[in-house]
Design a protein around this motif. Structure first.
Motif, PDB file in Angstrom:
ATOM      1  N   MET A  13       7.387 -31.754 -16.010  1.00 28.42           N
ATOM      2  CA  MET A  13       6.592 -30.700 -15.318  1.00 28.42           C
ATOM      3  C   MET A  13       6.895 -29.364 -15.156  1.00 28.42           C
ATOM      4  N   LEU A  14       8.172 -29.121 -14.972  1.00 27.72           N
ATOM      5  CA  LEU A  14       8.655 -28.014 -14.695  1.00 27.72           C
ATOM      6  C   LEU A  14       8.669 -27.131 -16.111  1.00 27.72           C
ATOM      7  N   GLY A  15       8.633 -25.813 -16.121  1.00 36.49           N
ATOM      8  CA  GLY A  15       8.907 -24.853 -17.044  1.00 36.49           C
ATOM      9  C   GLY A  15       7.546 -24.748 -17.960  1.00 36.49           C
ATOM     10  N   GLU A  16       7.355 -23.747 -18.467  1.00 36.45           N
ATOM     11  CA  GLU A  16       6.173 -23.357 -19.532  1.00 36.45           C
ATOM     12  C   GLU A  16       5.685 -24.169 -20.266  1.00 36.45           C
ATOM     13  N   HIS A  17       6.779 -24.831 -21.031  1.00 42.82           N
ATOM     14  CA  HIS A  17       6.585 -25.858 -22.026  1.00 42.82           C
ATOM     15  C   HIS A  17       6.811 -27.349 -21.577  1.00 42.82           C
ATOM     16  N   THR A  56      15.887 -37.849 -16.894  1.00 43.23           N
ATOM     17  CA  THR A  56      15.427 -39.037 -16.813  1.00 43.23           C
ATOM     18  C   THR A  56      14.301 -39.110 -17.387  1.00 43.23           C
ATOM     19  N   LEU A  57      13.804 -40.072 -18.229  1.00 40.47           N
ATOM     20  CA  LEU A  57      12.643 -40.166 -18.960  1.00 40.47           C
ATOM     21  C   LEU A  57      11.517 -41.290 -18.462  1.00 40.47           C
ATOM     22  N   GLY A  58      11.794 -41.728 -17.065  1.00 42.81           N
ATOM     23  CA  GLY A  58      10.847 -42.744 -16.516  1.00 42.81           C
ATOM     24  C   GLY A  58       9.713 -42.089 -16.060  1.00 42.81           C
ATOM     25  N   LYS A  59       9.646 -40.773 -15.567  1.00 43.75           N
ATOM     26  CA  LYS A  59       8.531 -40.402 -14.930  1.00 43.75           C
ATOM     27  C   LYS A  59       7.764 -39.619 -15.788  1.00 43.75           C
ATOM     28  N   ALA A  60       7.990 -38.290 -16.013  1.00 39.45           N
ATOM     29  CA  ALA A  60       7.260 -37.287 -16.787  1.00 39.45           C
ATOM     30  C   ALA A  60       7.031 -37.707 -18.197  1.00 39.45           C
ATOM     31  N   ALA A  61       7.993 -38.282 -18.732  1.00 36.85           N
ATOM     32  CA  ALA A  61       8.019 -39.139 -20.235  1.00 36.85           C
ATOM     33  C   ALA A  61       7.240 -40.227 -20.114  1.00 36.85           C
ATOM     34  N   GLY A  62       7.297 -40.923 -19.079  1.00 37.99           N
ATOM     35  CA  GLY A  62       6.469 -42.383 -19.242  1.00 37.99           C
ATOM     36  C   GLY A  62       7.204 -43.575 -19.591  1.00 37.99           C
ATOM     37  N   VAL A  63       8.501 -43.414 -20.047  1.00 39.82           N
ATOM     38  CA  VAL A  63       9.163 -44.323 -20.969  1.00 39.82           C
ATOM     39  C   VAL A  63      10.323 -44.859 -20.121  1.00 39.82           C
ATOM     40  N   SER A  64      11.430 -45.209 -20.432  1.00 37.26           N
ATOM     41  CA  SER A  64      12.578 -45.692 -19.478  1.00 37.26           C
ATOM     42  C   SER A  64      13.743 -45.162 -20.289  1.00 37.26           C
ATOM     43  N   GLY A  65      14.997 -44.934 -19.439  1.00 38.71           N
ATOM     44  CA  GLY A  65      16.062 -44.376 -20.004  1.00 38.71           C
ATOM     45  C   GLY A  65      16.386 -42.778 -19.411  1.00 38.71           C
ATOM     46  N   ARG A  87       9.531 -28.240 -20.299  1.00 31.83           N
ATOM     47  CA  ARG A  87      11.069 -28.766 -20.572  1.00 31.83           C
ATOM     48  C   ARG A  87      12.162 -29.016 -19.368  1.00 31.83           C
ATOM     49  N   GLY A  88      11.492 -28.745 -18.340  1.00 30.47           N
ATOM     50  CA  GLY A  88      12.248 -29.159 -17.018  1.00 30.47           C
ATOM     51  C   GLY A  88      13.124 -27.789 -16.335  1.00 30.47           C
ATOM     52  N   ALA A  89      13.866 -28.390 -15.452  1.00 29.22           N
ATOM     53  CA  ALA A  89      14.326 -27.258 -14.570  1.00 29.22           C
ATOM     54  C   ALA A  89      15.054 -26.125 -15.453  1.00 29.22           C
ATOM     55  N   LEU A  90      16.016 -26.306 -16.193  1.00 27.04           N
ATOM     56  CA  LEU A  90      16.676 -25.441 -17.044  1.00 27.04           C
ATOM     57  C   LEU A  90      15.455 -24.388 -17.449  1.00 27.04           C
ATOM     58  N   GLU A  91      14.519 -24.797 -17.996  1.00 24.24           N
ATOM     59  CA  GLU A  91      13.469 -23.828 -18.603  1.00 24.24           C
ATOM     60  C   GLU A  91      12.995 -23.361 -17.607  1.00 24.24           C
ATOM     61  N   HIS A  92      12.668 -23.770 -16.361  1.00 24.69           N
ATOM     62  CA  HIS A  92      11.915 -23.289 -15.398  1.00 24.69           C
ATOM     63  C   HIS A  92      12.767 -22.186 -14.615  1.00 24.69           C
TER      64      HIS A  92
END
Length: 178
Positions: free
Chosen positions: A1-5, A25-34, A7-12
């Motif tokens: 959710m963070l960043g213009e594209h 983590t890939l479980g929330k924004a990406a909707g998968v696991s791991g 890509r997360g906190a580093l992009e933000h």
């Protein structure tokens, strides 16, 4: 959710450095696991050799990898931009709608919108009252947060509507005024 594209906190925060260790983590924004770690090759090698949780984890199934690639396409594309804009608008609406005088809402640009109540018993009472109204907003208490900072954990998603946020803000305002 963070960043213009998305890509997360580093992009933000516009951070780039070979000295950073980025854990996602890939479980929330990406909707998968791991999860993943992106770092200098020496750091990655150290984790591969020494990180017990990694050593004793089996590989993800190929279907998860495919689902992740699809999620990344959505996040980086037009649909992801639209969903991030909607989520940002929901956060702004919540901020504008809350009329807190006793409780505090620390600034957050993420879907997690904490409302610090203070006392454990009051946070539990408020969470129970919201739940009775069909609004699931858990109370987070010590030791998860520092003593005397019990809070509500409002978690917004792009699937929420402005009406739902208005309903939530109205219920929270009413409970805070009691």
């Amino acid at each position: 959710m963070l960043g213009e594209h998305g890509r997360g906190a580093l992009e933000h925060c516009a951070l780039r450095s070979p000295n950073l260790v980025y854990v996602g983590t890939l479980g929330k924004a990406a909707g998968v696991s791991g999860a993943f770690v992106a770092a200098h090759a020496s750091v990655v090698e150290l984790l591969v050799q020494r990180a017990r949780p990694y050593i004793y984890t089996t590989a993800s199934p190929p279907a998860i990898a495919h689902a992740l690639l699809t999620s990344l396409d959505i996040i980086a594309g037009e649909e992801g931009a639209r969903l991030r804009a909607h989520l940002a608008a929901l956060i702004e609406r919540l901020d504008a709608s809350l009329q807190l005088t006793r409780w505090q809402r620390p600034a957050s640009h993420t879907p997690i919108q904490p409302i610090v109540i203070g006392a454990n018993d009051e946070a539990l009472r408020v969470a129970a009252s919201l739940h009775a109204q069909g609004l699931w907003v858990p109370a987070i208490r010590p030791p998860t947060v520092p003593a005397h900072t019990a809070r509500l954990r409002v978690t917004l998603s792009a699937a929420h509507t402005f009406d739902q946020v208005a309903r939530l803000a109205g219920a929270i305002n009413e409970l805070e005024a009691m």
